[in-house]
Design a protein around this motif. Structure first.
Motif, short mmCIF file in Angstrom:
data_model
loop_
_atom_site.label_atom_id
_atom_site.label_comp_id
_atom_site.label_asym_id
_atom_site.label_seq_id
_atom_site.Cartn_x
_atom_site.Cartn_y
_atom_site.Cartn_z
N HIS A 174 0.79 -1.23 0.00
CA HIS A 174 0.00 0.00 0.00
C HIS A 174 0.83 1.29 0.00
N ASN A 175 0.40 2.21 -0.82
CA ASN A 175 0.90 3.58 -0.80
C ASN A 175 -0.16 4.41 -0.07
N PRO A 176 0.12 5.10 1.02
CA PRO A 176 1.43 5.48 1.54
C PRO A 176 1.95 4.66 2.73
N SER A 202 -7.99 -3.97 -7.90
CA SER A 202 -6.87 -4.36 -7.04
C SER A 202 -5.58 -3.76 -7.59
N ASP A 203 -5.13 -2.71 -6.94
CA ASP A 203 -3.93 -2.00 -7.39
C ASP A 203 -2.71 -2.73 -6.83
N GLU A 204 -2.05 -3.48 -7.73
CA GLU A 204 -0.93 -4.33 -7.31
C GLU A 204 0.39 -3.83 -7.89
N ILE A 205 0.46 -2.52 -8.09
CA ILE A 205 1.64 -1.96 -8.76
C ILE A 205 2.93 -2.19 -7.95
N TYR A 206 2.77 -2.39 -6.62
CA TYR A 206 3.95 -2.68 -5.79
C TYR A 206 4.06 -4.18 -5.46
N GLY A 207 3.34 -4.99 -6.21
CA GLY A 207 3.24 -6.43 -5.90
C GLY A 207 4.58 -7.15 -5.84
N PHE A 234 4.89 -1.29 -15.08
CA PHE A 234 6.35 -1.38 -15.11
C PHE A 234 7.04 -0.24 -14.36
N SER A 235 6.27 0.81 -13.97
CA SER A 235 6.87 2.02 -13.41
C SER A 235 7.77 1.72 -12.21
N LYS A 236 7.25 0.96 -11.26
CA LYS A 236 7.96 0.78 -9.99
C LYS A 236 8.92 -0.41 -10.08
N THR A 237 8.42 -1.57 -10.54
CA THR A 237 9.24 -2.78 -10.55
C THR A 237 10.50 -2.64 -11.40
N TRP A 243 8.49 5.95 -18.82
CA TRP A 243 8.17 5.26 -20.07
C TRP A 243 6.67 5.21 -20.32
N ARG A 244 5.90 5.23 -19.25
CA ARG A 244 4.45 5.09 -19.27
C ARG A 244 4.05 3.73 -19.84
N LEU A 245 4.11 2.73 -19.00
CA LEU A 245 3.72 1.37 -19.42
C LEU A 245 3.05 0.66 -18.25
#
Ligand SMILES: Cc1ncc(COP(=O)(O)O)c(C=O)c1O
Length: 390
Positions: A174-176, A202-207, A234-237, A243-245
């Motif tokens: 979770h952010n923050p 389900s926001d799993e961008i930090y998964g 792809f932003s965080k991992t 790049w915006r992907l």
């Protein structure tokens, strides 16, 4: 300006960019600032990914592609997420978009009518609330509480569900707060969704940035793939924020609607960027693991240092790259302290209230910065708070 549509008054923003601008203005005056405000890895995108993009450009991936994404890339994403997270999906379930954010925007546009209710975490990523309000839906916050490890309280969630509840947004890690939903919580949310019929974004961008336990996607639970929209990217991992992907994994019919929103807005995601994304997923993952290992070292350092500051206590985050200390012991309000830390201690951070009203009493530090800078920031905050406490 006159003539703006009414709905623009309901659109929120992300204050991280405003704090960054103020920090840069102070730097332009010669001040030294440590940047702990922005949520992006300080690492470069791995070289093999950059090379893949250059090769794709040279070999002609400079044209429009299908709105939903290149077929082989959609297939690769489905294969990896099926294998890694156990989500039953194939290429038709995947829509590729420019970043993670468009999945929030497009799935909410596709699902929420005016007056529908959407429940979202507070504190939480500010764009959820912003888009829900923008669409004229009702934004229903669910408070994440420190005493519960910032996990979602199922009884409280249940009390917020009505016949108009169309969507629940969850975000783990979770952010923050850096919290991770417990497997029991994820199970309980799934059973509420089955019973009441609401969708789950389900926001799993930090998964893949999780330090304890294995990431559990709600979409992998029985019957939940049809009801869940997995947001990832792809932003965080891969340290690819610019790049915006990103992409969503969702029900096939919903995917065709989201693809149509892409046709109406971006046409498609840049094709050479998708080719680089394909190589990112199928290439060596060593640099990703090294980044996560380095984030863990920084997490340990910042949490230890924050707990030594007068009036500050900080729980250990389990994922992402944020620390969310409780600052009530300083006697200052979150906004006031965040501003003073920037202006007087040279440390850029965000007020907890940037993440909703329930963020009062906290501030957020992104530890996607070098250990050296983290130690400089801790020392100058210590000095600032010690003088203030006297
Ligand atoms: C929880 C969360 N979701 C989504 C995003 C958006 O990611 P992107 O930059 O890929 O649009 C962010 C970025 O900070 C985030 O923190």
């Amino acid at each position: 300006m006159s003539g703006l549509a009414q709905r623009m008054s309901r659109l929120g923003t992300e204050t991280a960019f405003e704090v960054l601008a103020r920090a840069r203005a102070l730097e332009a005056q010669g001040r030294k600032i440590v940047h702990l405000e922005i949520g992006e890895p300080d690492f470069d995108t791995p070289a093999f990914i950059r090379k893949a993009a250059a090769e794709a450009l040279e070999s002609g991936f400079t044209h429009y592609g299908p709105s939903a994404g290149l077929p082989e890339f959609r297939k690769t994403i489905a294969d990896v997420w099926r294998a890694e997270r156990g989500i039953p999906c194939d290429a038709d379930n995947v829509v590729v978009v420019p970043g993670g954010k468009p999945i929030m925007f497009f799935t909410m546009l596709a699902l929420l009518d005016e007056g529908d209710e959407a429940i979202y975490p507070n504190p939480g990523f500010p764009i959820y609330e912003s888009v829900i309000n923008f669409l004229g839906a009702k934004a229903v916050p669910i408070q994440l509480r420190e005493e519960k490890g910032f996990d979602l309280d199922i009884k409280e969630l249940e009390s917020k569900i009505t016949s108009r509840t169309k969507l629940l947004v969850i975000n783990s890690p979770h952010n923050p707060t850096g919290a991770v939903l417990s497997p029991e919580t994820v199970e309980a949310i799934a059973s509420l969704s089955r019973r009441h019929g609401f969708h789950v974004l389900s926001d799993e961008i930090y998964g893949r940035i999780q330090y304890e336990g294995k990431h559990v996607s709600i979409a992998a639970l029985p019957g939940m793939a049809e009801k869940t929209i997995v947001l990832d990217g792809f932003s965080k991992t891969y340290a690819m924020t610019g790049w915006r992907l990103g992409f969503g994994i969702m029900d096939k019919t919903l995917a065709t609607h989201v693809a149509r929103l892409m046709t109406n807005s971006n046409s498609c995601t840049a094709t050479f960027v998708q080719k680089a994304g394909q190589v990112a997923l199928t290439g060596p993952q060593g640099e990703v693991h090294a980044m996560v290992a380095e984030f863990r070292v920084r997490r340990d350092a910042i949490v230890k240092g924050l707990n030594e500051l007068p009036g500050v206590t900080c729980a250990m985050p389990k994922g992402a790259f944020y620390a969310f200390p409780n600052i009530t012991g300083t006697g200052m309000k979150s906004g006031e302290l965040a501003k003073a830390l920037l202006e007087e201690a040279g440390v850029a951070c965000l007020s907890g209230t940037s993440f909703g009203a329930h963020g009062e009493g906290y501030i957020r530090f992104s530890y996607a910065n070098s250990l050296e800078n983290i130690h400089i920031a801790l020392a100058s905050m210590n000095e600032f708070l010690t003088v203030r406490a006297k």
